[in-house]
Design a protein around this motif. Structure first.
Motif, PDB file in Angstrom:
ATOM      1  N   LYS A   1       0.815  -1.223   0.000  1.00 45.83           N
ATOM      2  CA  LYS A   1       0.000   0.000   0.000  1.00 45.83           C
ATOM      3  C   LYS A   1       0.847   1.271   0.000  1.00 45.83           C
ATOM      4  O   LYS A   1       0.498   2.267  -0.626  1.00 45.83           O
ATOM      5  CB  LYS A   1      -0.956  -0.012   1.188  1.00 45.83           C
ATOM      6  N   PHE A   2       1.967   1.252   0.733  1.00 44.70           N
ATOM      7  CA  PHE A   2       2.855   2.415   0.760  1.00 44.70           C
ATOM      8  C   PHE A   2       3.370   2.718  -0.649  1.00 44.70           C
ATOM      9  O   PHE A   2       3.340   3.861  -1.103  1.00 44.70           O
ATOM     10  CB  PHE A   2       4.028   2.169   1.711  1.00 44.70           C
ATOM     11  N   TYR A   3       3.854   1.681  -1.354  1.00 48.66           N
ATOM     12  CA  TYR A   3       4.374   1.894  -2.709  1.00 48.66           C
ATOM     13  C   TYR A   3       3.261   2.270  -3.677  1.00 48.66           C
ATOM     14  O   TYR A   3       3.469   3.074  -4.585  1.00 48.66           O
ATOM     15  CB  TYR A   3       5.134   0.660  -3.201  1.00 48.66           C
ATOM     16  N   CYS A   4       2.065   1.718  -3.478  1.00 47.66           N
ATOM     17  CA  CYS A   4       0.932   2.095  -4.338  1.00 47.66           C
ATOM     18  C   CYS A   4       0.650   3.585  -4.252  1.00 47.66           C
ATOM     19  O   CYS A   4       0.442   4.251  -5.263  1.00 47.66           O
ATOM     20  CB  CYS A   4      -0.318   1.303  -3.966  1.00 47.66           C
ATOM     21  N   ALA A   5       0.628   4.116  -3.036  1.00 49.95           N
ATOM     22  CA  ALA A   5       0.392   5.545  -2.859  1.00 49.95           C
ATOM     23  C   ALA A   5       1.496   6.357  -3.551  1.00 49.95           C
ATOM     24  O   ALA A   5       1.218   7.350  -4.231  1.00 49.95           O
ATOM     25  CB  ALA A   5       0.329   5.885  -1.369  1.00 49.95           C
ATOM     26  N   TYR A   6       2.725   5.923  -3.388  1.00 57.00           N
ATOM     27  CA  TYR A   6       3.855   6.601  -4.028  1.00 57.00           C
ATOM     28  C   TYR A   6       3.714   6.560  -5.560  1.00 57.00           C
ATOM     29  O   TYR A   6       3.895   7.572  -6.235  1.00 57.00           O
ATOM     30  CB  TYR A   6       5.179   5.950  -3.602  1.00 57.00           C
ATOM     31  N   LEU A   7       3.365   5.386  -6.111  1.00 55.72           N
ATOM     32  CA  LEU A   7       3.222   5.230  -7.554  1.00 55.72           C
ATOM     33  C   LEU A   7       2.126   6.132  -8.109  1.00 55.72           C
ATOM     34  O   LEU A   7       2.283   6.740  -9.172  1.00 55.72           O
ATOM     35  CB  LEU A   7       2.947   3.771  -7.904  1.00 55.72           C
ATOM     36  N   ARG A   8       1.032   6.216  -7.405  1.00 59.74           N
ATOM     37  CA  ARG A   8      -0.062   7.087  -7.856  1.00 59.74           C
ATOM     38  C   ARG A   8       0.380   8.544  -7.869  1.00 59.74           C
ATOM     39  O   ARG A   8       0.029   9.295  -8.783  1.00 59.74           O
ATOM     40  CB  ARG A   8      -1.295   6.869  -6.990  1.00 59.74           C
ATOM     41  N   LYS A   9       1.172   8.960  -6.874  1.00 59.06           N
ATOM     42  CA  LYS A   9       1.695  10.332  -6.863  1.00 59.06           C
ATOM     43  C   LYS A   9       2.646  10.564  -8.034  1.00 59.06           C
ATOM     44  O   LYS A   9       2.830  11.695  -8.473  1.00 59.06           O
ATOM     45  CB  LYS A   9       2.413  10.621  -5.542  1.00 59.06           C
ATOM     46  N   GLN A  10       3.258   9.484  -8.526  1.00 53.36           N
ATOM     47  CA  GLN A  10       4.183   9.574  -9.660  1.00 53.36           C
ATOM     48  C   GLN A  10       3.452   9.411 -11.002  1.00 53.36           C
ATOM     49  O   GLN A  10       4.078   9.256 -12.040  1.00 53.36           O
ATOM     50  CB  GLN A  10       5.256   8.495  -9.547  1.00 53.36           C
ATOM     51  N   SER A  11       2.116   9.402 -10.975  1.00 56.32           N
ATOM     52  CA  SER A  11       1.276   9.249 -12.176  1.00 56.32           C
ATOM     53  C   SER A  11       1.487   7.918 -12.882  1.00 56.32           C
ATOM     54  O   SER A  11       1.445   7.833 -14.109  1.00 56.32           O
ATOM     55  CB  SER A  11       1.515  10.402 -13.154  1.00 56.32           C
ATOM     56  N   ILE A  12       1.719   6.867 -12.090  1.00 51.71           N
ATOM     57  CA  ILE A  12       1.816   5.508 -12.641  1.00 51.71           C
ATOM     58  C   ILE A  12       0.437   4.870 -12.541  1.00 51.71           C
ATOM     59  O   ILE A  12      -0.212   4.940 -11.493  1.00 51.71           O
ATOM     60  CB  ILE A  12       2.834   4.650 -11.845  1.00 51.71           C
ATOM     61  N   ASN A  13      -0.027   4.271 -13.620  1.00 47.97           N
ATOM     62  CA  ASN A  13      -1.283   3.524 -13.614  1.00 47.97           C
ATOM     63  C   ASN A  13      -1.025   2.219 -12.875  1.00 47.97           C
ATOM     64  O   ASN A  13      -0.340   1.347 -13.396  1.00 47.97           O
ATOM     65  CB  ASN A  13      -1.749   3.236 -15.036  1.00 47.97           C
TER      66      ASN A  13
END
Length: 143
Positions: free
Chosen positions: A107-119
């Motif tokens: 979940k931590f990395y998911c939040a980070y990825l979304r902030k980086q505009s990764i689908n």
């Protein structure tokens, strides 16, 4: 070039990336591959992209030269990555692919990825009852 829906694992992609001519000239043999520092930024074209900076380091993630091999497979195609952590590979590859998506369990990395505009699909890939649409449509899947 692989057929649509091709699945590339790290071992096959590593052989593609390192099995031929490498920077510095010459033909890389199996024994030479073990001594090449494949995380040197100058070896991957990702590090030459504007605003690209890797977050993770080897051995936390695969060497960035793997992304170079994947770019050859996915240029202009649909790409899907399973287990991307902080998204170093997918952030680079998305600049060459028609589309780029990922699955990540943490979940931590998911939040980070979304902030980086990764689908990204934030779920345990092994517990998914059905494939995400982007994965089912992918030309190349990497895990």
């Amino acid at each position: 070039s692989p057929a649509p829906g091709a699945v590339a694992g790290a071992g096959a992609v590593a052989r593609l990336a390192l099995g031929g001519v490498y920077e510095g000239g010459g033909q890389a043999g199996e024994s030479e591959l073990m001594s090449i520092d494949i995380n040197v930024p100058s070896r991957s074209r990702c590090f030459r992209l504007p605003r690209f900076k890797a977050v993770d380091a080897v051995p936390i993630r695969s060497p960035m030269v793997i992304a170079d091999a994947l770019i050859q497979l996915v240029e202009g195609k649909k790409y899907y990555e399973v287990g991307t952590r902080q998204g170093d590979h997918v952030r680079c590859i998305k600049q060459f692919a028609a589309t780029a998506h990922a699955s990540e369990i943490d979940k931590f990395y998911c939040a980070y990825l979304r902030k980086q505009s990764i689908n990204v699909v934030c779920a345990d890939f092994l517990k998914m009852k059905e494939l995400p649409a982007a994965m089912a449509a992918a030309d190349v899947i990497y895990w």
